[in-house]
Design an enzyme around this catalytic site. Structure first.
Site, PDB file in Angstrom:
ATOM      1  N   ASP A   2       0.878  -1.176   0.000  1.00 21.78           N
ATOM      2  CA  ASP A   2       0.000   0.000   0.000  1.00 21.78           C
ATOM      3  C   ASP A   2       0.914   1.224   0.000  1.00 21.78           C
ATOM      4  O   ASP A   2       2.113   1.118   0.236  1.00 21.78           O
ATOM      5  CB  ASP A   2      -0.880  -0.013   1.266  1.00 21.78           C
ATOM      6  CG  ASP A   2      -1.783   1.223   1.340  1.00 21.78           C
ATOM      7  OD1 ASP A   2      -2.445   1.536   0.332  1.00 21.78           O
ATOM      8  OD2 ASP A   2      -1.820   1.886   2.388  1.00 21.78           O
ATOM      9  N   SER A   3       0.306   2.385  -0.234  1.00 17.06           N
ATOM     10  CA  SER A   3       1.084   3.619  -0.156  1.00 17.06           C
ATOM     11  C   SER A   3       1.579   3.871   1.268  1.00 17.06           C
ATOM     12  O   SER A   3       2.502   4.655   1.473  1.00 17.06           O
ATOM     13  CB  SER A   3       0.212   4.791  -0.583  1.00 17.06           C
ATOM     14  OG  SER A   3      -0.871   4.930   0.319  1.00 17.06           O
ATOM     15  N   TYR A  14      -0.769   8.172  -2.558  1.00 13.98           N
ATOM     16  CA  TYR A  14      -0.902   7.795  -3.967  1.00 13.98           C
ATOM     17  C   TYR A  14      -2.110   8.511  -4.595  1.00 13.98           C
ATOM     18  O   TYR A  14      -2.126   8.787  -5.778  1.00 13.98           O
ATOM     19  CB  TYR A  14      -1.144   6.283  -4.101  1.00 13.98           C
ATOM     20  CG  TYR A  14       0.077   5.407  -4.003  1.00 13.98           C
ATOM     21  CD1 TYR A  14       1.351   5.918  -3.772  1.00 13.98           C
ATOM     22  CD2 TYR A  14      -0.058   4.020  -4.165  1.00 13.98           C
ATOM     23  CE1 TYR A  14       2.449   5.071  -3.694  1.00 13.98           C
ATOM     24  CE2 TYR A  14       1.041   3.173  -4.092  1.00 13.98           C
ATOM     25  CZ  TYR A  14       2.290   3.701  -3.854  1.00 13.98           C
ATOM     26  OH  TYR A  14       3.371   2.856  -3.785  1.00 13.98           O
ATOM     27  N   GLY A  15      -3.130   8.731  -3.787  1.00 14.28           N
ATOM     28  CA  GLY A  15      -4.428   9.165  -4.309  1.00 14.28           C
ATOM     29  C   GLY A  15      -4.426  10.513  -5.012  1.00 14.28           C
ATOM     30  O   GLY A  15      -5.342  10.821  -5.773  1.00 14.28           O
ATOM     31  N   CYS A  46      -4.478  -1.590  -1.814  1.00 14.93           N
ATOM     32  CA  CYS A  46      -4.633  -0.163  -2.076  1.00 14.93           C
ATOM     33  C   CYS A  46      -5.523  -0.015  -3.310  1.00 14.93           C
ATOM     34  O   CYS A  46      -5.205  -0.589  -4.367  1.00 14.93           O
ATOM     35  CB  CYS A  46      -3.247   0.424  -2.333  1.00 14.93           C
ATOM     36  SG  CYS A  46      -3.250   2.136  -2.888  1.00 14.93           S
ATOM     37  N   ASN A  47      -6.603   0.702  -3.158  1.00 13.18           N
ATOM     38  CA  ASN A  47      -7.522   0.878  -4.299  1.00 13.18           C
ATOM     39  C   ASN A  47      -6.869   1.680  -5.414  1.00 13.18           C
ATOM     40  O   ASN A  47      -7.027   1.369  -6.595  1.00 13.18           O
ATOM     41  CB  ASN A  47      -8.788   1.602  -3.848  1.00 13.18           C
ATOM     42  CG  ASN A  47      -9.632   0.759  -2.921  1.00 13.18           C
ATOM     43  OD1 ASN A  47     -10.563   0.103  -3.346  1.00 13.18           O
ATOM     44  ND2 ASN A  47      -9.309   0.742  -1.645  1.00 13.18           N
ATOM     45  N   CYS A  64     -11.081   3.249   0.159  1.00 13.71           N
ATOM     46  CA  CYS A  64      -9.641   3.478   0.348  1.00 13.71           C
ATOM     47  C   CYS A  64      -9.268   2.688   1.590  1.00 13.71           C
ATOM     48  O   CYS A  64     -10.001   2.735   2.597  1.00 13.71           O
ATOM     49  CB  CYS A  64      -9.360   4.966   0.566  1.00 13.71           C
ATOM     50  SG  CYS A  64      -7.659   5.302   1.136  1.00 13.71           S
ATOM     51  N   THR A  65      -8.163   1.966   1.527  1.00 17.11           N
ATOM     52  CA  THR A  65      -7.867   1.054   2.641  1.00 17.11           C
ATOM     53  C   THR A  65      -7.424   1.779   3.919  1.00 17.11           C
ATOM     54  O   THR A  65      -7.329   1.159   4.980  1.00 17.11           O
ATOM     55  CB  THR A  65      -6.802   0.019   2.220  1.00 17.11           C
ATOM     56  OG1 THR A  65      -5.642   0.723   1.725  1.00 17.11           O
ATOM     57  CG2 THR A  65      -7.340  -0.890   1.133  1.00 17.11           C
ATOM     58  N   HIS A  66      -7.136   3.058   3.815  1.00 16.01           N
ATOM     59  CA  HIS A  66      -6.845   3.822   5.035  1.00 16.01           C
ATOM     60  C   HIS A  66      -8.125   4.103   5.851  1.00 16.01           C
ATOM     61  O   HIS A  66      -8.041   4.400   7.040  1.00 16.01           O
ATOM     62  CB  HIS A  66      -6.212   5.180   4.689  1.00 16.01           C
ATOM     63  CG  HIS A  66      -4.756   5.121   4.333  1.00 16.01           C
ATOM     64  ND1 HIS A  66      -4.306   4.631   3.124  1.00 16.01           N
ATOM     65  CD2 HIS A  66      -3.647   5.509   5.018  1.00 16.01           C
ATOM     66  CE1 HIS A  66      -2.986   4.725   3.090  1.00 16.01           C
ATOM     67  NE2 HIS A  66      -2.558   5.259   4.211  1.00 16.01           N
TER      68      HIS A  66
HETATM   69  N1  DGL Z   1      -4.764   3.308   0.743  1.00 17.01           N
HETATM   70  C1  DGL Z   1      -4.846   3.693  -0.606  1.00 17.01           C
HETATM   71  C2  DGL Z   1      -6.134   3.287  -1.294  1.00 17.01           C
HETATM   72  O1  DGL Z   1      -6.784   2.362  -0.896  1.00 17.01           O
HETATM   73  C3  DGL Z   1      -4.433   5.055  -1.050  1.00 17.01           C
HETATM   74  C4  DGL Z   1      -4.221   6.157  -0.111  1.00 17.01           C
HETATM   75  C5  DGL Z   1      -3.319   7.218  -0.696  1.00 17.01           C
HETATM   76  O2  DGL Z   1      -2.111   7.016  -0.618  1.00 17.01           O
HETATM   77  O3  DGL Z   1      -3.838   8.223  -1.224  1.00 17.01           O
HETATM   78  O4  DGL Z   1      -6.492   3.869  -2.290  1.00 17.01           O
END
Ligand code: DGL
Length: 256
Positions: free
Chosen positions: A7-8, A39-40, A70-71, A182-184
């Site tokens: 993941d990011s 990443y988003g 990570c999506n 988003c996995t966060h």
């Molecule tokens: N956790 C990531 C996701 O599911 C991305 C979060 C990010 O880095 O913006 O998309």
């Protein structure tokens, strides 16, 4: 052999947490690309490059399967990664389909909370076009939740103020389901439940993804047959995480 997760940052720990519950005897390598979070807000190409780098690192440590936890990275890279590698690659996808089914029954709308990259990518747009036959799906980016999570801030006045501004009560009563895309975001479930009306369901695709991982490993005869509990090794953008305080923080999230 290991199962690679990446993941990011720490978001993928919300997916690994489910994996540890369903597949406790596997060994895991967790790659948090924290030198490059978030990443988003990046372009598809930037994220694709980072994803390839992460997977190259994980393959150098021998993995039998990969979970792109990570999506955003899934949208940007899963198809190309599958062309390059022949081990099973499981990606994330916002749980729009179950949300639509649930909400249609109740005559309510669906709100997908995610990052800008995931929401504008073809993969997500195609998914919505396929399943949102009643045109009940709305979407909104919540990039600050990623920032908060990376600082291990999951509740408190600042988080609540941001969420109340993003999801004002008068605008959200039409929703039956909120999808955490988003996995966060699952780490904010507690505060979300507190500020949202009780009749709004909050769902994520983590357990579904891990059930799928289980089925794929089983069908390819890749499940670890050892009866011993497996281990998790953490890496930050390719460097082993050795600081016990950081490892403790990660482990706390895995147990939360
Ligand atoms: N956790 C990531 C996701 O599911 C991305 C979060 C990010 O880095 O913006 O998309």
């Amino acid at each position: 052999m290991n199962i690679g997760f990446f993941d990011s940052g720490i978001g993928g720990l919300s997916v690994l947490r489910e994996a540890l519950a369903v597949l406790p005897n596997e060994n895991y390598l967790y790659y948090a690309d924290q030198d490059n979070t978030p990443y988003g807000t990046k372009t598809r190409n930037e994220v694709k490059k980072l994803a390839f780098k992460a997977v190259e690192f994980l393959t150098s440590r021998r993995i039998k399967a990969l979970v792109i936890a990570c999506n955003a990275a899934t949208s940007a890279s899963v198809e190309d990664l599958r062309k390059k590698y022949d081990f099973p690659i499981i990606g994330m996808e916002p749980a729009v389909k179950p949300a639509v089914t649930k909400s249609l029954n109740g005559g309510k709308r669906v709100l997908v909370l995610s990052t800008a990259l995931t929401l504008r990518e073809v993969k997500f747009q195609d998914l919505v076009a396929r399943v949102d036959t009643g045109h009940i799906v709305d979407m909104i980016a919540a990039p600050k939740l990623v920032e908060f999570a990376e600082r291990f801030v999951f509740e408190g006045a600042v988080v609540e103020a941001y969420l109340r501004e993003l999801l004002p009560l008068e605008r959200i009563t039409c929703y039956g389901t909120i999808v955490l895309g988003c996995t966060h975001f699952p780490f904010f479930r507690k505060v979300l439940s507190r500020i949202l009306p009780d009749d709004i369901d909050i769902i994520d695709g983590n357990r579904g993804t891990i059930n799928h991982l289980h089925d794929v490993l089983k069908s390819e005869n890749l499940l670890n047959t050892s009866s011993e509990k497996g281990h998790v090794l953490f890496f930050r953008s390719g460097v082993p995480v050795e600081d016990p305080a950081v490892i403790e923080k990660y482990n706390k999230l895995l147990k939360s």
